[in-house]
Design an enzyme around this catalytic site. Sequence first.
Site, PDB file in Angstrom:
ATOM      1  CD  GLU A   1    -145.231  36.409 -73.810  1.00 47.96           C
ATOM      2  OE1 GLU A   1    -146.437  36.572 -73.558  1.00 47.96           O
ATOM      3  OE2 GLU A   1    -144.710  35.296 -73.983  1.00 47.96           O
TER       4      GLU A   1
ATOM      5  CB  THR B   1    -141.337  47.003 -71.305  1.00 50.40           C
ATOM      6  OG1 THR B   1    -142.204  48.042 -71.817  1.00 50.40           O
ATOM      7  CG2 THR B   1    -140.295  46.637 -72.353  1.00 50.40           C
TER       8      THR B   1
HETATM    9  N1  CAA Z   1    -156.932  42.848 -78.063  1.00 48.14           N
HETATM   10  C1  CAA Z   1    -157.626  43.086 -79.215  1.00 48.14           C
HETATM   11  N2  CAA Z   1    -157.310  44.117 -80.045  1.00 48.14           N
HETATM   12  C2  CAA Z   1    -156.313  44.935 -79.675  1.00 48.14           C
HETATM   13  C3  CAA Z   1    -155.568  44.748 -78.505  1.00 48.14           C
HETATM   14  C4  CAA Z   1    -155.917  43.646 -77.670  1.00 48.14           C
HETATM   15  N3  CAA Z   1    -155.264  43.409 -76.537  1.00 48.14           N
HETATM   16  N4  CAA Z   1    -154.640  45.714 -78.420  1.00 48.14           N
HETATM   17  C5  CAA Z   1    -154.781  46.489 -79.502  1.00 48.14           C
HETATM   18  N5  CAA Z   1    -155.791  46.014 -80.262  1.00 48.14           N
HETATM   19  C6  CAA Z   1    -156.303  46.571 -81.522  1.00 48.14           C
HETATM   20  C7  CAA Z   1    -156.829  47.995 -81.294  1.00 48.14           C
HETATM   21  O1  CAA Z   1    -158.166  47.969 -80.835  1.00 48.14           O
HETATM   22  C8  CAA Z   1    -156.677  48.608 -82.651  1.00 48.14           C
HETATM   23  O2  CAA Z   1    -157.744  48.174 -83.475  1.00 48.14           O
HETATM   24  P1  CAA Z   1    -158.599  49.253 -84.339  1.00 48.14           P
HETATM   25  O3  CAA Z   1    -157.613  49.898 -85.257  1.00 48.14           O
HETATM   26  O4  CAA Z   1    -159.630  48.411 -85.054  1.00 48.14           O
HETATM   27  O5  CAA Z   1    -159.167  50.212 -83.350  1.00 48.14           O
HETATM   28  C9  CAA Z   1    -155.415  47.944 -83.211  1.00 48.14           C
HETATM   29  O6  CAA Z   1    -155.243  46.729 -82.457  1.00 48.14           O
HETATM   30  C10 CAA Z   1    -154.191  48.810 -83.052  1.00 48.14           C
HETATM   31  O7  CAA Z   1    -154.025  49.064 -81.657  1.00 48.14           O
HETATM   32  P2  CAA Z   1    -153.293  50.349 -81.087  1.00 48.14           P
HETATM   33  O8  CAA Z   1    -153.744  51.563 -81.846  1.00 48.14           O
HETATM   34  O9  CAA Z   1    -153.446  50.358 -79.612  1.00 48.14           O
HETATM   35  O10 CAA Z   1    -151.769  50.038 -81.522  1.00 48.14           O
HETATM   36  P3  CAA Z   1    -150.435  50.765 -81.135  1.00 48.14           P
HETATM   37  O11 CAA Z   1    -149.566  50.823 -82.320  1.00 48.14           O
HETATM   38  O12 CAA Z   1    -150.709  52.049 -80.393  1.00 48.14           O
HETATM   39  O13 CAA Z   1    -149.685  49.701 -80.158  1.00 48.14           O
HETATM   40  C11 CAA Z   1    -149.151  48.579 -78.116  1.00 48.14           C
HETATM   41  C12 CAA Z   1    -150.222  49.193 -79.045  1.00 48.14           C
HETATM   42  C13 CAA Z   1    -149.955  48.183 -76.909  1.00 48.14           C
HETATM   43  C14 CAA Z   1    -148.074  49.534 -77.733  1.00 48.14           C
HETATM   44  C15 CAA Z   1    -148.543  47.309 -78.800  1.00 48.14           C
HETATM   45  O14 CAA Z   1    -147.692  47.692 -79.870  1.00 48.14           O
HETATM   46  C16 CAA Z   1    -147.780  46.433 -77.829  1.00 48.14           C
HETATM   47  O15 CAA Z   1    -148.372  45.652 -77.087  1.00 48.14           O
HETATM   48  N6  CAA Z   1    -146.428  46.523 -77.823  1.00 48.14           N
HETATM   49  C17 CAA Z   1    -145.602  45.567 -77.096  1.00 48.14           C
HETATM   50  C18 CAA Z   1    -145.263  44.402 -77.981  1.00 48.14           C
HETATM   51  C19 CAA Z   1    -144.819  43.192 -77.227  1.00 48.14           C
HETATM   52  O16 CAA Z   1    -145.377  42.838 -76.199  1.00 48.14           O
HETATM   53  N7  CAA Z   1    -143.803  42.519 -77.781  1.00 48.14           N
HETATM   54  C20 CAA Z   1    -143.328  41.285 -77.216  1.00 48.14           C
HETATM   55  C21 CAA Z   1    -143.258  40.238 -78.307  1.00 48.14           C
HETATM   56  S1  CAA Z   1    -143.205  38.560 -77.819  1.00 48.14           S
HETATM   57  C22 CAA Z   1    -141.754  38.289 -77.035  1.00 48.14           C
HETATM   58  O17 CAA Z   1    -141.490  38.981 -76.095  1.00 48.14           O
HETATM   59  C23 CAA Z   1    -140.795  37.225 -77.470  1.00 48.14           C
HETATM   60  C24 CAA Z   1    -141.162  35.824 -77.154  1.00 48.14           C
HETATM   61  O18 CAA Z   1    -140.845  34.926 -77.926  1.00 48.14           O
HETATM   62  C25 CAA Z   1    -141.820  35.481 -75.876  1.00 48.14           C
END
Ligand code: CAA
Length: 389
Positions: A371, A373
């Site tokens: 969720e 790192t």
């Molecule tokens: N709430 C609302 N909107 C959000 C948001 C949030 N928390 N975070 C980003 N957004 C929106 C941004 O505002 C942006 O919108 P606009 O284009 O309208 O401005 C859009 O989403 C894109 O955001 P970013 O430009 O920030 O996107 P990015 O490509 O730079 O990535 C990141 C951001 C934070 C790195 C994201 O990719 C991320 O969180 N990565 C980690 C993924 C993760 O946690 N994976 C785990 C999966 S689940 C799991 O572990 C398995 C399971 O089964 C439990």
Amino acid sequence: MNDTALFPLSDEHKMILNAARDFAQSEIAPIAAEYDESGNFPSETIKKMGEMGFMGISTPEEYGGAGMDTLAYVLALEEISKVDASHGTIMSVNNSLFNHGIVKFGTEEQKRKFVTPVATGEKVGAYSLTEPMSGSDSATMSTTAVRDGDDFIINGRKSWVTGGPVADYVVVYVVTDPSKGTKGISAFIVDANQSGFVRGKKEPKMGIRASATSEIVFEDYRCPAENMLGKEGEGFKIAMTVLDVGRIGIGAQALGIAEASYEAAINYAREREAFGKKIGQFQGVSFKLADMKTRLEAARLLVYNAAMAKDRAEKTGGRFTVAASTAKLFASETAMFCAHASLQIHGGIGYSKEYPVERYFRDAKITEIYEGTSEIQRLVISRMELGLR
Ligand code: CAA
């Protein structure tokens, strides 16, 4: 001790906390080591947790949930995870990544059809964002959904799906328009028991082994357009919004692991003797205990604060991203710190599978990875604080 000066618990909170503690002790503690060893999904206890209301604590009552607040959810999750982090993971994914996402973004029909059976424990839900070549940089996913009449045809490979080997319904994030970046990603609720949904390789994991995790392969999977969650192109935002809630859950899970590690260390330091003294009388041990306790209590405040920030934001329409990420970051690193220190205090016995401390150590590590790192949490927090997002 869960009650704090900043977060005095109501009678309702105490009731859910005690119910979770009793359930964890009587139903989960006796089977935790066995399921950790086998890596099997604990279907029976999960069903019972559904009957007890733990699979939809903050899900509205009209959709089968208990309708309580997020503090109640984290209190119960902390108690369950203290006994077994695998059950904690399953509870967290179903409550936050699955139920919450559909309650927040779904249609009335989707809520009734998919949330109710998961909140009551009859069915298992899952969340699928990650792919073999798309983890932290989740926008680079390549699984596609292509419109075909009233349906979408999904093709691609997803990985690291908690509950993948057994899930009934999965919220899956896929590309519907590759030219639009994050705005070309959409979310669908898929029925895992239909053709074209192939349960792939089960991951041979280091920890949280009973929360079975696998790949999912979509082979011309036909999904009705009415199962789209939110609007076309809103999937990435939904995934991120839902992860903000999921991260509070992982913070609570980490808190439970940290507490279990700490309590085991305290008990052992009181009993074990070396060089003619109880080992707790040596500063090398007692200072470790003091550091564990301090971080644990700080993590608790952050996690409870994030839970309350979420409930506040849900009413005002604001975000609680920083509260969620700081809680997840600090609590997961605290879980790792406490599990490491506890194992060191236990020495050889801590390294033995006859005691649960080595399980806490293995389970703690995932909280710094999934969720988002710890590095991604730092990225999220710093971007928000710098006003870059
Ligand atoms: N709430 C609302 N909107 C959000 C948001 C949030 N928390 N975070 C980003 N957004 C929106 C941004 O505002 C942006 O919108 P606009 O284009 O309208 O401005 C859009 O989403 C894109 O955001 P970013 O430009 O920030 O996107 P990015 O490509 O730079 O990535 C990141 C951001 C934070 C790195 C994201 O990719 C991320 O969180 N990565 C980690 C993924 C993760 O946690 N994976 C785990 C999966 S689940 C799991 O572990 C398995 C399971 O089964 C439990």
